[in-house]
Design an enzyme around this catalytic site. Structure first.
Site: not given
Ligand code: GLC
Length: 585
Positions: A242, A304
């Site tokens: 993440d 991500e």
């Molecule tokens: C990422 C997740 C999102 C979350 C953010 C903070 O972007 O996909 O849902 O709010 O991280 O952890």
């Protein structure tokens, strides 16, 4: 799993709009129980990864919130769909401010979702079906309720003080109005939070309740890496990292350069390069990869990573391939309009400019409105949904889908501010309604609560469409979007040229049709053509010009029923139609 055997596979291919059936059979020479696979390819290379938002997939205990046992109950459905892995958004204990992305214990399960025993059962049952479980690792920040942060904020000399990013004020003003920098949080407003007790600010890239861990501190890395070990020892197949580009901040605390325009919270836009995608992150990724590679089973690291292609390549470790195996390409699927030029450009970027690494495409996730709301025109949505599915599943890329995508679920945002669950929907209302709309419960059938739950009231309300758009109805309809996805995934596994062939973009100058060939030595080539417009488009595929030759063209799948099963390379595609055919000598 890699048993190679040879047989002729008959596949029923269905024209989707006219109701005509086009039955095809094709010969797959190297097919295993799981499809065709080069013996040397790791499992993730051609995988279809299915994202589950656990709160919303299946509730097994009637509390209106999905859980792990619910997911286990639905594994047969996922196996029939044909996916290779499930990515679970965070299931760790959490106050649920950001629905799990605010973790209080990395080595446990939130009681709302079940127990460690339930998790072990899910992993074991998934394994029986050749499905890997991937966990979301929230490396950048914890909850402000995590014992580490509670200690850290207790005093400036606490041993855990340096586990988070604490700094004194700098900008003009007095606390709490003189934060160390002008950096803004992804969720709006200055990202430094004043702590009156210890008279310093802490940095939070996301919500105030999500303080950033200090990755400069080796103790943080050790603690988080220990959690990776914990879950690998329980048999997970990999991780989705993440917010992984946010781990480090500029040590000199330089202010961000302001850019024209404002975000939906009213903040002036800024260049985030002092707090995003810093070079030090790659050192951590290399060490993490070295760790995961010591475990068996080809553990995969998915990232991500919303970055341009040349930056994305660095997240793989470039030509060294020593960082993440699948950092997500979050540009391709989020073009957000049916813009052929951009798709063709990003497709070739991803396929040819990633230093030989494997792209990972994604059109839907829990942070963005669903694809039909971004790409649909309200008239040709069924055709557009099929086109996007084909684009996701017939290039060389690994593919990531989001629960309900296969049904054509649409975004259903809250109508009133008081119903909003995702905090950004409250901060930004009504411009920003938050992400509840793409997180509504899975639509299993037409019964009360859509077969998602026994509870009359679910954590987010069910979209009214569930009475007609649901799994039970889609399974009965041979022309459904669900069956289109199933056929694409089956073909992706069993047709060698689609599974692992090379890709050649065809008719690169065509203003309206995206076309490409997938080809591999010793097996028929596959041709794909998609009309990106609402007008019929004629095309003569120029495969031969690119050395992809053959004289027999047969339709394998078509979203335009009027295309015949035996074809030539010249044809007319109806509006937004997708055609996939085989080309044999
Ligand atoms: C990422 C997740 C999102 C979350 C953010 C903070 O972007 O996909 O849902 O709010 O991280 O952890």
């Amino acid at each position: 799993m890699h048993l190679i055997r040879s047989f002729t596979l008959s596949v029923l291919i269905i024209g989707c709009f006219s109701g005509t059936l086009v039955a095809q059979s094709y010969h797959a020479s190297t097919v295993s129980a799981r499809g065709t696979q080069a013996a040397s390819d790791p499992w993730w290379k051609h995988a279809v990864i299915y994202e589950i938002y656990p709160r919303s997939f299946q509730d097994s205990n009637g509390d209106g919130i999905g859980d792990l046992n619910g997911i286990t109950e639905r594994l047969d459905y996922l196996q029939t769909l044909g996916i290779d892995a499930i990515w679970l958004t965070p299931i760790n204990p959490s106050p649920q401010v950001d629905f799990g992305y605010d973790v209080t214990d990395y080595n446990a399960i939130d009681p709302a979702y079940g127990t460690l025993a339930d998790f072990d059962r899910l992993v074991a049952e998934a394994k029986k079906r050749d499905i890997h479980i991937l966990l979301d690792m929230v490396m950048n920040h914890t909850s402000n309720q995590h014992p580490w942060f509670i200690e850290s904020r207790s005093s400036t000399d606490n041993p855990k003080r340096d586990w988070y990013v604490w700094r004194g004020g700098k900008l003009d003003g007095t606390p709490p109005n003189n934060p160390p920098t002008n950096w803004i949080s992804s969720f709006g407003h200055n990202g430094w939070q004043w702590d009156p007790k210890t008279q310093q600010y802490y940095w939070h890239h996301f919500y105030i309740e999500q303080p950033d861990l200090n990755w400069e501190n080796p103790a943080v890395e050790k603690a988080v890496f220990d959690s990776f070990r914990f879950w690998m020892n329980r048999g997970v197949g990999g991780f989705r990292l993440d917010a992984v580009t946010a781990l480090f901040e500029d040590p000199q605390l330089r202010d961000a350069k302001l850019l024209p325009g404002h975000n939906s919270y009213g903040d002036q836009l800024q260049d985030n390069s002092y707090y995003s995608n810093l070079p030090r992150e790659h050192d951590v990724m290399r060490r993490l990869r070295r760790l995961t590679d010591t475990y068996p089973g080809d553990i995969v690291l998915v990232g991500e990573t919303r970055l341009p292609t040349e930056e994305l390549s660095r997240w793989y470790g470039g030509a060294k391939h020593d960082e993440l195996q699948l950092p997500m390409d979050l540009a391709f699927g989020f073009i957000d309009k049916m813009d052929l030029q951009q798709f063709r450009h990003l497709l070739s970027e991803a396929e040819f400019h990633l230093d030989g690494n494997q792209p990972l495409f994604v059109f839907n996730n829990h942070d963005r409105p669903r694809s039909l709301d971004r790409y649909g025109d309200g008239v040709h949505n069924p055709q557009i949904a099929r086109l996007l599915a084909a684009l996701l599943l017939t290039t060389k890329s690994a593919a990531m889908m989001y629960y309900g995508e296969e049904l054509g679920m649409v975004t259903t945002p809250p109508k009133r501010k008081e119903d909003v669950k995702d905090p950004i929907g409250r901060y930004g209302w009504p411009v920003q309604k938050g992400r509840d709309g793409e997180r509504t419960p899975m639509q299993w059938d037409a019964s009360t609560s859509a077969g998602f739950s026994q509870a009359a009231s679910t954590w987010l309300p069910l979209p009214p469409s569930y009475t007609t758009v649901n799994v039970a109805a889609a399974l009965k309809d041979p022309n459904s979007l669900l069956n289109w996805y199933k056929q694409l995934i089956a073909m992706r596994r069993t047709v060698p040229s689609i599974h692992r062939g090379d890709i050649t973009i065809l008719n690169a100058d065509h203003p309206a049709v995206l076309a490409y060939a997938r080809h591999i030595e010793g097996a028929p080539s596959t041709l794909v053509a998609m009309n990106f417009t609402a007008q019929p488009q004629s095309i003569t595929l120029d495969a031969a010009k690119h050395g992809v030759s053959g004289s027999h063209v047969k339709t394998l799948m078509s979203s335009a029923g009027e295309l015949k099963s035996n074809m030539s390379v010249s044809f007319t595609l109806p509006p937004f139609a997708t055609w996939i055919g085989s080309l044999t000598k």
